[in-house]
Design a protein around this motif. Sequence first.
Motif, PDB file in Angstrom:
ATOM      1  N   GLU A 187       0.688  -1.217   0.028  1.00 39.77           N
ATOM      2  CA  GLU A 187      -0.034   0.042   0.075  1.00 39.77           C
ATOM      3  C   GLU A 187       1.113   1.230  -0.054  1.00 39.77           C
ATOM      4  O   GLU A 187       0.984   1.832  -0.380  1.00 39.77           O
ATOM      5  CB  GLU A 187      -0.839  -0.178   1.218  1.00 39.77           C
ATOM      6  CG  GLU A 187      -2.846   0.514   1.073  1.00 39.77           C
ATOM      7  CD  GLU A 187      -3.167  -0.272   1.874  1.00 39.77           C
ATOM      8  OE1 GLU A 187      -3.355   0.705   3.616  1.00 39.77           O
ATOM      9  OE2 GLU A 187      -3.639  -1.283   2.583  1.00 39.77           O
ATOM     10  N   ARG A 188       1.481   1.357   0.395  1.00 40.91           N
ATOM     11  CA  ARG A 188       2.748   2.775   0.996  1.00 40.91           C
ATOM     12  C   ARG A 188       3.961   2.070   0.239  1.00 40.91           C
ATOM     13  O   ARG A 188       4.885   3.712   0.560  1.00 40.91           O
ATOM     14  CB  ARG A 188       3.280   2.322   2.276  1.00 40.91           C
ATOM     15  CG  ARG A 188       1.582   2.931   3.062  1.00 40.91           C
ATOM     16  CD  ARG A 188       1.819   2.822   4.149  1.00 40.91           C
ATOM     17  NE  ARG A 188       0.657   2.785   5.295  1.00 40.91           N
ATOM     18  CZ  ARG A 188       0.560   2.719   6.614  1.00 40.91           C
ATOM     19  NH1 ARG A 188       2.212   3.049   7.600  1.00 40.91           N
ATOM     20  NH2 ARG A 188      -0.988   2.845   7.429  1.00 40.91           N
ATOM     21  N   ARG A 189       4.266   1.571  -0.523  1.00 42.59           N
ATOM     22  CA  ARG A 189       5.844   1.153  -1.292  1.00 42.59           C
ATOM     23  C   ARG A 189       6.331   1.644  -0.231  1.00 42.59           C
ATOM     24  O   ARG A 189       7.739   2.290  -0.758  1.00 42.59           O
ATOM     25  CB  ARG A 189       5.417   2.896  -2.196  1.00 42.59           C
ATOM     26  CG  ARG A 189       3.955   2.706  -3.163  1.00 42.59           C
ATOM     27  CD  ARG A 189       3.990   1.847  -4.722  1.00 42.59           C
ATOM     28  NE  ARG A 189       2.650   2.140  -4.856  1.00 42.59           N
ATOM     29  CZ  ARG A 189       1.710   1.441  -4.604  1.00 42.59           C
ATOM     30  NH1 ARG A 189       2.023  -0.101  -5.156  1.00 42.59           N
ATOM     31  NH2 ARG A 189       0.311   1.808  -5.841  1.00 42.59           N
ATOM     32  N   ASP A 190       7.377   0.501   0.551  1.00 43.20           N
ATOM     33  CA  ASP A 190       8.043   0.301   1.373  1.00 43.20           C
ATOM     34  C   ASP A 190       9.159  -0.221   1.002  1.00 43.20           C
ATOM     35  O   ASP A 190       9.180  -1.254   1.118  1.00 43.20           O
ATOM     36  CB  ASP A 190       7.617   0.166   2.394  1.00 43.20           C
ATOM     37  CG  ASP A 190       8.341   0.086   3.529  1.00 43.20           C
ATOM     38  OD1 ASP A 190       9.615   0.225   3.559  1.00 43.20           O
ATOM     39  OD2 ASP A 190       8.059   0.309   4.721  1.00 43.20           O
ATOM     40  N   TYR A 191       9.821  -0.165  -0.363  1.00 39.82           N
ATOM     41  CA  TYR A 191      10.634  -0.875  -0.516  1.00 39.82           C
ATOM     42  C   TYR A 191      11.387  -1.646  -0.631  1.00 39.82           C
ATOM     43  O   TYR A 191      11.192  -3.055  -0.137  1.00 39.82           O
ATOM     44  CB  TYR A 191      12.111   0.194  -1.663  1.00 39.82           C
ATOM     45  CG  TYR A 191      10.713   0.676  -2.860  1.00 39.82           C
ATOM     46  CD1 TYR A 191       9.935   0.481  -3.021  1.00 39.82           C
ATOM     47  CD2 TYR A 191      11.234   1.546  -3.547  1.00 39.82           C
ATOM     48  CE1 TYR A 191       8.731   0.629  -4.456  1.00 39.82           C
ATOM     49  CE2 TYR A 191      11.137   2.164  -4.393  1.00 39.82           C
ATOM     50  CZ  TYR A 191       9.857   1.676  -4.881  1.00 39.82           C
ATOM     51  OH  TYR A 191       9.363   2.177  -5.746  1.00 39.82           O
ATOM     52  N   PRO A 192      12.176  -1.796   1.029  1.00 39.40           N
ATOM     53  CA  PRO A 192      13.048  -2.307   1.617  1.00 39.40           C
ATOM     54  C   PRO A 192      12.279  -3.270   2.994  1.00 39.40           C
ATOM     55  O   PRO A 192      13.013  -4.388   2.453  1.00 39.40           O
ATOM     56  CB  PRO A 192      13.363  -1.325   2.881  1.00 39.40           C
ATOM     57  CG  PRO A 192      13.800   0.531   2.225  1.00 39.40           C
ATOM     58  CD  PRO A 192      12.384   0.717   1.454  1.00 39.40           C
ATOM     59  N   VAL A 193      11.217  -2.962   2.892  1.00 42.25           N
ATOM     60  CA  VAL A 193      10.487  -4.042   3.501  1.00 42.25           C
ATOM     61  C   VAL A 193      10.363  -4.594   2.641  1.00 42.25           C
ATOM     62  O   VAL A 193      10.190  -5.861   3.288  1.00 42.25           O
ATOM     63  CB  VAL A 193       9.929  -3.293   4.329  1.00 42.25           C
ATOM     64  CG1 VAL A 193       8.233  -4.500   5.123  1.00 42.25           C
ATOM     65  CG2 VAL A 193      10.190  -1.992   5.400  1.00 42.25           C
ATOM     66  N   LEU A 194       9.052  -4.386   1.244  1.00 41.15           N
ATOM     67  CA  LEU A 194       8.694  -5.293   0.675  1.00 41.15           C
ATOM     68  C   LEU A 194      10.069  -6.703   0.252  1.00 41.15           C
ATOM     69  O   LEU A 194      10.032  -7.360  -0.017  1.00 41.15           O
ATOM     70  CB  LEU A 194       8.507  -4.795  -0.517  1.00 41.15           C
ATOM     71  CG  LEU A 194       7.058  -4.345  -0.068  1.00 41.15           C
ATOM     72  CD1 LEU A 194       6.343  -3.238  -1.356  1.00 41.15           C
ATOM     73  CD2 LEU A 194       6.421  -5.443   0.029  1.00 41.15           C
ATOM     74  N   LEU A 195      11.183  -5.738  -0.101  1.00 40.52           N
ATOM     75  CA  LEU A 195      12.044  -5.926  -0.296  1.00 40.52           C
ATOM     76  C   LEU A 195      12.634  -7.776   0.398  1.00 40.52           C
ATOM     77  O   LEU A 195      12.763  -8.988  -0.496  1.00 40.52           O
ATOM     78  CB  LEU A 195      13.392  -5.786  -1.417  1.00 40.52           C
ATOM     79  CG  LEU A 195      14.055  -6.297  -1.530  1.00 40.52           C
ATOM     80  CD1 LEU A 195      13.542  -6.333  -3.628  1.00 40.52           C
ATOM     81  CD2 LEU A 195      15.701  -5.669  -2.035  1.00 40.52           C
ATOM     82  N   LEU A 196      13.286  -7.370   1.218  1.00 39.53           N
ATOM     83  CA  LEU A 196      13.097  -8.161   2.463  1.00 39.53           C
ATOM     84  C   LEU A 196      12.959  -9.225   2.399  1.00 39.53           C
ATOM     85  O   LEU A 196      13.064 -10.904   2.330  1.00 39.53           O
ATOM     86  CB  LEU A 196      13.844  -7.496   3.334  1.00 39.53           C
ATOM     87  CG  LEU A 196      14.885  -8.786   4.579  1.00 39.53           C
ATOM     88  CD1 LEU A 196      15.864  -9.247   4.667  1.00 39.53           C
ATOM     89  CD2 LEU A 196      14.613  -7.696   6.126  1.00 39.53           C
ATOM     90  N   LEU A 197      11.408  -8.699   2.840  1.00 45.06           N
ATOM     91  CA  LEU A 197      10.097 -10.003   3.175  1.00 45.06           C
ATOM     92  C   LEU A 197      10.256 -10.956   1.968  1.00 45.06           C
ATOM     93  O   LEU A 197       9.672 -11.808   2.237  1.00 45.06           O
ATOM     94  CB  LEU A 197       8.447  -9.219   3.553  1.00 45.06           C
ATOM     95  CG  LEU A 197       8.723  -8.222   4.978  1.00 45.06           C
ATOM     96  CD1 LEU A 197       7.453  -8.542   5.152  1.00 45.06           C
ATOM     97  CD2 LEU A 197       9.531  -8.907   6.419  1.00 45.06           C
ATOM     98  N   ILE A 198       9.794 -10.416   1.136  1.00 44.00           N
ATOM     99  CA  ILE A 198       9.681 -11.496  -0.396  1.00 44.00           C
ATOM    100  C   ILE A 198      10.707 -12.459  -0.991  1.00 44.00           C
ATOM    101  O   ILE A 198      10.563 -13.104  -0.809  1.00 44.00           O
ATOM    102  CB  ILE A 198       9.177 -10.402  -1.478  1.00 44.00           C
ATOM    103  CG1 ILE A 198       7.738  -9.684  -1.116  1.00 44.00           C
ATOM    104  CG2 ILE A 198       9.016 -11.837  -3.154  1.00 44.00           C
ATOM    105  CD1 ILE A 198       7.649  -8.788  -2.182  1.00 44.00           C
ATOM    106  N   LEU A 199      12.058 -11.533  -0.361  1.00 45.44           N
ATOM    107  CA  LEU A 199      12.879 -12.613  -0.579  1.00 45.44           C
ATOM    108  C   LEU A 199      12.931 -13.522   0.531  1.00 45.44           C
ATOM    109  O   LEU A 199      13.232 -15.115   0.690  1.00 45.44           O
ATOM    110  CB  LEU A 199      14.502 -11.677  -0.122  1.00 45.44           C
ATOM    111  CG  LEU A 199      15.184 -11.365  -1.523  1.00 45.44           C
ATOM    112  CD1 LEU A 199      15.998 -10.462  -1.177  1.00 45.44           C
ATOM    113  CD2 LEU A 199      15.383 -11.920  -2.335  1.00 45.44           C
ATOM    114  N   CYS A 200      13.000 -13.303   2.445  1.00 44.39           N
ATOM    115  CA  CYS A 200      12.741 -14.382   2.611  1.00 44.39           C
ATOM    116  C   CYS A 200      11.247 -15.702   2.392  1.00 44.39           C
ATOM    117  O   CYS A 200      11.958 -16.375   2.598  1.00 44.39           O
ATOM    118  CB  CYS A 200      12.543 -13.495   4.570  1.00 44.39           C
ATOM    119  SG  CYS A 200      13.174 -12.307   4.808  1.00 44.39           S
TER     120      CYS A 200
END
Lengths: 309, 341
Positions: free
Chosen positions: B297-310
Motif C-alpha cells: 500500500e505504502r510502497r515500502d521498498y526495503p521492507v517488501l524486498l526483504l520480506l518477499i526474499l525471505c
Amino acid sequence: MTARTDKIDKLAQHTARSDAGVSLAAAAWRRLRRNPVFLLGAAIVVAFVVLALLAPLLAPHDPAEPMLGDQVVRARNEIPPSQPGHPLGGDQVGRDLLSRLLVGAQQTLLVGVLATLIGLAGGLVLGTLAGALSGWVDTVVMRVVDVMLSIPGLLLAVSIGSLFAQPNQYTVILAVAIVQIPVFARLLRGSMLAQRHSDHVLAARALGVRERAIVFRHMLPNSLGPVIVQATLVLAIAIIEAAGLSFLGLGNPDDRLPEWGQMLGQAQNVIDSHPELAFWPAGCIVVVALGFTLVGESLREALDPKSRR
Amino acid sequence: MLRYTVRRLLQLVLVVVALSLLLFAWLRSLPGGPVSALLGERATPALRAQLTAELGLDQPIFVQYFKFLGRALSGDFGVSTGVQPGDSAMEIFLQRFPATLELSVLAILIAVAVGIPLGYLAARRRGGVLDNLSVVGSLIGVAVPVFFLAFVLKQVFAVELGWFPTTGRQEGGLDATRVTGFFVLDGLITREWDAAWDAVKHLILPAIALSSIPFSVIFRITRASVLDVLDEDFVRTAESKGLTTPVIRRRHVLRNAMLPVVTTIGLQTGALLAGAVLTEKVFAFPGIGQALAIGFERRDYPVLLLLILCAAGVFVLVNLAVDLSYAVIDPRIRSGSGGGR
C-alpha cells in the motif's frame, strides 16, 4: 522447489502416458456420466454460464444506478432493505443487489475465463518451447519458471497487481493470469518430455515426419488432457484470487460493472452492520468455485489410467 | 546425499540472487514510489528532489542494486519508509517473523492433526457417510476465500460470542516479559501462564482460517494415498502372512502412504504466507503478512524486498527439507541420487 515441481511433472506424465486416444476419452466419458460428483459440478457450471450469458436480459434493474425514483429515500449510510421489485434489497450505495449479482456473474466469468486463457496461452508457448526444443532453451525457460514458482501464488499476483498505477479489471486479470503461466508451462513440458521417447513419436520420426509436425500434430494434442484438467481448476483459483486482490485494495475500483470478488472486497467496509452484502457474493464465489473444482477433480480421476481397472 | 544437499543449497543461493535482482527492478518500477508515500502529493519539487537524493533513488538502477547487495550481505536492508517508518527493515522482519511463524506452525498443526486422521479414516471407510461428508468439506475448504472465512470466524466467535479477542497478538494490559519474541514460548519460559494463554487465544481464530486450505489439501492427499496403498500387493502379502491389523496399518499402510503427504505438508507450509497476508489483515495480526499488505500500500521498498526474499527463501528451504525427508521415510530413495527433476 523440486517437490512442488515434481508434483506437476508427475501429473503431466500420469495422463500423458495414457495415449490410448479415443478409447480413453470414451471410457472417461462413460465413467463421468455415472459420476454424481461430476454431474453436480457440471450442473453448477452450466447454470453459472447460462446465468452469466443471459445476465443483461435477466437483471431487473441497472446495476450501476441507485434505486432513486423508487420509494427509497436514501439517507446517509442507509442501505435499502428487501422490498417489492428488489428481492435482495440494495447494496451500500443503494443499487439493486440482485441485478448486481447477476451482472457480477458475467464479469466473474469474464475474469475467470480470460485469466485462465492468458495463463494457458503463456504456458502453452513456454511449455512447448521447452518441451520441443530442449537444450539451452529448455534450461532457460525452466529456470525462469522455477523462480516464478518459488513465490507463493497470491504474493506474486499482488506484486504484479501493484505494478499498475491505476488498477482496473484487466490488470486484475493479468495479475491472476501470470501466476498460472509457470504452472501450465511445467505441466506441458513434463508431458511432452514423457512422450519424447514414446512409440508414436518414434514411429512418426522414423517415417520422416518433420519435427514441427511431430510437435504440433502428435505431441501437443496428446498433452492436452492434464492441461484441460488444470485449466478447469485454475478457473476456480482465478475467481478466488481476484477476490483476494480486491480485498487487498488492488482490485478494479470502477464498480459500474460489478464482479463478485470486487463486491465482496467492497462489502468489507460495511460488514459489521450489513454482513449480507458480503454473504451473497461470497456464497456465489464458493458455489461456482466448488462447481469448477468438482468438474476438474472428476475429470482428473476419469482420465487417470490407474482408475480404469 | 551430502553432495546432493550442497548442490541444492547452491541452487537456493542462485534462486535468491536472481529473485533479488528481479524484485529490485520490479519494486523500483512500482507507481507512486516512497517519495510520494512519505511526503504526500503536494510536496514541493525541491523537497522531493532532496528526499530522492537522500534515499539514493536518483542513481542508475544498477548502481542502486549493487549498493543494496553490498549492504545486504552485512544484514543491512535499508530503512522502512512506510510500514514502521524509521525502523530498519531487518528489525521489522525480526520483530514480526516470530508472530507469523507461531501462526503458521499452529495452522499447519491443526491441518495435520485433523487432515491426516480424517483422510485415513475416510479412506478406510470409502463411500461411507464420514468419507462423503469430509470430501465435500475439504472441497468447500478450498472454495471459500480465506479472508472471508477469517471474517466469518471473527464475527461469530470474537464479536458475537466473545470467546476470543478480535485483533492483535496480546492484550496491552498484560505487560508480559519478552524473551524470544515468540509470545507463547515467552509466557511458558517466564511462567506467566496468563500471558501464554492470552497469546494462544489470539492465535486460534487466525490459525483456523489459515489452516482451511492446507487442511483440505492434506486430507485429500492422505485419503488418495491410503486408498492407493491399501490396494497394493504387499498389504495383501502382509495380511496373508497373518500379521495383525494394527501392525499392518502402522508398518505397511501408513508408512507407505506418508510420502506424498509429507511433500504436501511441505508445499502447504511454504505457501502459507500468501494466506497469512489475507488472514493477518483481517485480524490486524502484527506479522509478516500484515507488513507485506501495508508495504504494498505504502510502497515500502526495503521492507517488501526483504520480506518477499525471505518468503521465497523459506519456501525453497522447506521444499529442500521435504526432499531430504524422503530419504528418511523411503529407504529406496536413500541409495539413489535423490529426487531428480
